[in-house]
Scaffold this active site. Structure first.
Site, short mmCIF file in Angstrom:
data_model
loop_
_atom_site.label_atom_id
_atom_site.label_comp_id
_atom_site.label_asym_id
_atom_site.label_seq_id
_atom_site.Cartn_x
_atom_site.Cartn_y
_atom_site.Cartn_z
N THR A 50 -1.86 5.34 2.02
CA THR A 50 -1.60 6.36 1.00
C THR A 50 -0.15 6.29 0.55
O THR A 50 0.71 5.70 1.23
CB THR A 50 -1.85 7.77 1.55
OG1 THR A 50 -0.82 8.10 2.50
CG2 THR A 50 -3.22 7.89 2.20
N ASP A 96 -5.53 -6.92 5.78
CA ASP A 96 -4.68 -6.99 6.97
C ASP A 96 -5.13 -8.12 7.88
O ASP A 96 -6.16 -8.78 7.65
CB ASP A 96 -4.74 -5.65 7.71
CG ASP A 96 -3.52 -5.44 8.60
OD1 ASP A 96 -2.58 -6.24 8.52
OD2 ASP A 96 -3.53 -4.48 9.39
N ARG A 118 -1.06 1.63 -1.44
CA ARG A 118 -1.08 0.17 -1.29
C ARG A 118 -2.44 -0.25 -0.76
O ARG A 118 -2.95 0.34 0.21
CB ARG A 118 0.03 -0.27 -0.32
CG ARG A 118 0.13 -1.78 -0.13
CD ARG A 118 1.16 -2.11 0.95
NE ARG A 118 1.19 -3.54 1.24
CZ ARG A 118 1.55 -4.06 2.41
NH1 ARG A 118 1.92 -3.25 3.40
NH2 ARG A 118 1.54 -5.35 2.60
#
Length: 469
Positions: free
Chosen positions: A77, A68, A64
């Site tokens: 991962t 953030d 992904r």
């Protein structure tokens, strides 16, 4: 790796990257201010065919990529069954971001601007960025977590610290250590704990929990990344196999973390039972117990511990970030007759974490043999698009790659896939160890029979259709 009586442990890594910009050639009388973090993010993703979704999307390799809190890119991962797969997937994430970075810098060159992505835990402003390890554990493991496991994590930095300069200009094993305030908390952003206690199992929550370690360093050494995850997973195996580390509980884990970072492996640490130990002795106790239980994949860690005991850190400088970087910075300081607090040494410190192959140091150190490599370029390139073959990531990655190829709209998370256009029932995937799912296979076969979508260019953009580039 398998554990007697248990499924293989599922592991993963989330890495936050710092993003900065600078004017390539300062021009007198012209704007020399850098871009803001938000502007840097805009530029990083500009030009991708799916600008919106590219900022928060699951990938065909099972990982992904997202932006953030704080406007920094982050790569998680895929779920992996072993530490080596996690480490190569982490490197694949670096290269995915490097592709975006190179494309952005080609576009920005005409504006006299260059972006840099730093796989670091601190920057020149002493901001901190996380590297979060995820371990699927038995529910009872996290509900009664052995206090000696905390001691193991705290002192693990003698092997896994990224190294750096603290605010006083001293070399430390882990600058991140001074940003950690609590042992456990549900709030990783404000309270910055060693372990986050949010209830996000991403699996059958009655059987499993997700142990999220949030204090660890991002490593440029592939060996350190792999070893950190393998060693920690083995210690969890030891505990779940009936072992205990309770007698190694520290009186004040946060103080011990900072003291070890500041003063090194031989620093005296107070135990909760009134005794004393050192980080090095504590790690040797943990290692010995794992070895006595039959763990057979720790010979490299035994070698590292023995080298540190003998005062021979140079022998392992190609595998341990803080040792490699200490040699680099101290040599540069001596050559230019500077102290470690000088801006030039600070810049060199950050260059160690720059993922740019031309301007960063890590790739140069690898090519010169000063940092060991575990993976060849072909293996990393494959991990950019192909998921691990033995976990749930294989199912999700197959669905995503087919939906992208057919340009269909969909939704996915770690635990579900769903075709949105035309709408189909959501398929929950709660077994992280399962690499096959007949329901998803049937859905993909149905997707192949659907007529092509006829969306406008704007609608396609909003839907995030197409590959990352």
């Amino acid at each position: 790796m398998t554990r007697s009586g248990h499924l293989p442990r599922i592991l993963g890594l989330e890495t936050e990257y710092a993003i900065v910009s600078h004017r390539i050639i300062p021009e007198q009388g012209k704007d020399t201010s850098p871009l803001s973090p938000a502007e840097c993010i805009d530029e990083l993703f500009r030009g991708t065919s799916t600008q919106n979704r590219a900022r928060n999307r699951y990938l065909s390799n099972g990982g992904r990529l997202y932006v953030d809190l704080g406007s920094h890119p982050e790569y998680a991962t895929a779920e992996c069954s072993n530490a080596r797969d996690v480490a190569v997937n982490d490197r694949a994430g670096e290269h995915l971001l490097l592709d975006l970075l190179n494309a952005a810098n080609e576009r920005l060159a005409i504006k006299n601007i260059r972006l840099h992505l730093l796989k670091t835990n601190t920057d020149s402003g002493d901001a901190t960025f996380g590297c979060h390890e995820n371990y699927q554990v038995l529910r009872e493991t996290i509900e009664s977590l052995d206090p000696g496991f905390i001691s193991f994590l705290v002192t693990r930095i003698i092997l896994t610290g990224a190294g750096g300069i603290d605010v006083k200009g001293n070399y430390v094993l882990s600058p991140r250590a001074f940003h950690i305030h609590q042992v456990t908390s549900a709030d990783p952003t404000k309270q910055r704990p060693l372990i986050v206690t949010r209830e996000e199992a991403h699996a059958d929550a009655e059987k499993y929990a997700r142990l999220q370690v949030t204090f660890g360093d991002s490593n440029m050494a592939e060996t350190a990344t792999e070893m950190k995850l393998r060693y920690t997973s083995t210690v969890l195996d030891y505990l779940e196999g009936g072992g205990t580390l309770a007698d190694l509980a520290l009186a004040d884990p946060i103080a011990a973390l900072r003291d070890t970072s500041r003063l090194g492996p031989d620093t005296a640490l107070d135990l909760a039972d009134g005794g004393t130990t050192t980080a090095l002795k504590l790690q040797e106790h943990v290692l010995q117990r794992c070895e006595e239980q039959g763990s057979s994949e720790l010979s490299d860690i035994r070698h590292m511990i023995n080298c540190l005991k003998a005062g021979d850190s140079r022998s392992i400088s190609d595998s341990v970030d803080w040792i490699c970087k200490r040699g680099l910075l101290t040599q540069a300081a001596a050559k230019h007759q500077l102290d470690l607090a000088s801006p030039l040494i600070s810049r060199l410190n950050l260059a160690f974490h720059d993922i740019d192959e031309k301007h960063g140091l890590a790739d140069r150190l690898r090519r010169a043999g000063n940092l060991k490599t575990l993976f060849d370029p072909e293996e990393i390139a494959s991990a950019k698009t192909n998921p691990p073959g033995d976990t749930r990531a294989r199912v999700r990655g197959y669905f995503i790659s087919e939906a992208d190829r057919l340009e269909l709209q969909y939704s996915v998370s770690w635990t579900h896939v769903r075709l949105d256009s035309p709408p189909q029932p959501q398929i929950d995937l709660m077994d992280a160890s399962s690499s096959q799912d007949k329901r998803v296979a049937a859905l993909v076969e149905k997707m192949k029979t659907l007529p092509p979508q006829t969306l406008s260019a704007l609608a396609r953009l909003k839907a995030g259709l197409g590959p990352l580039h």
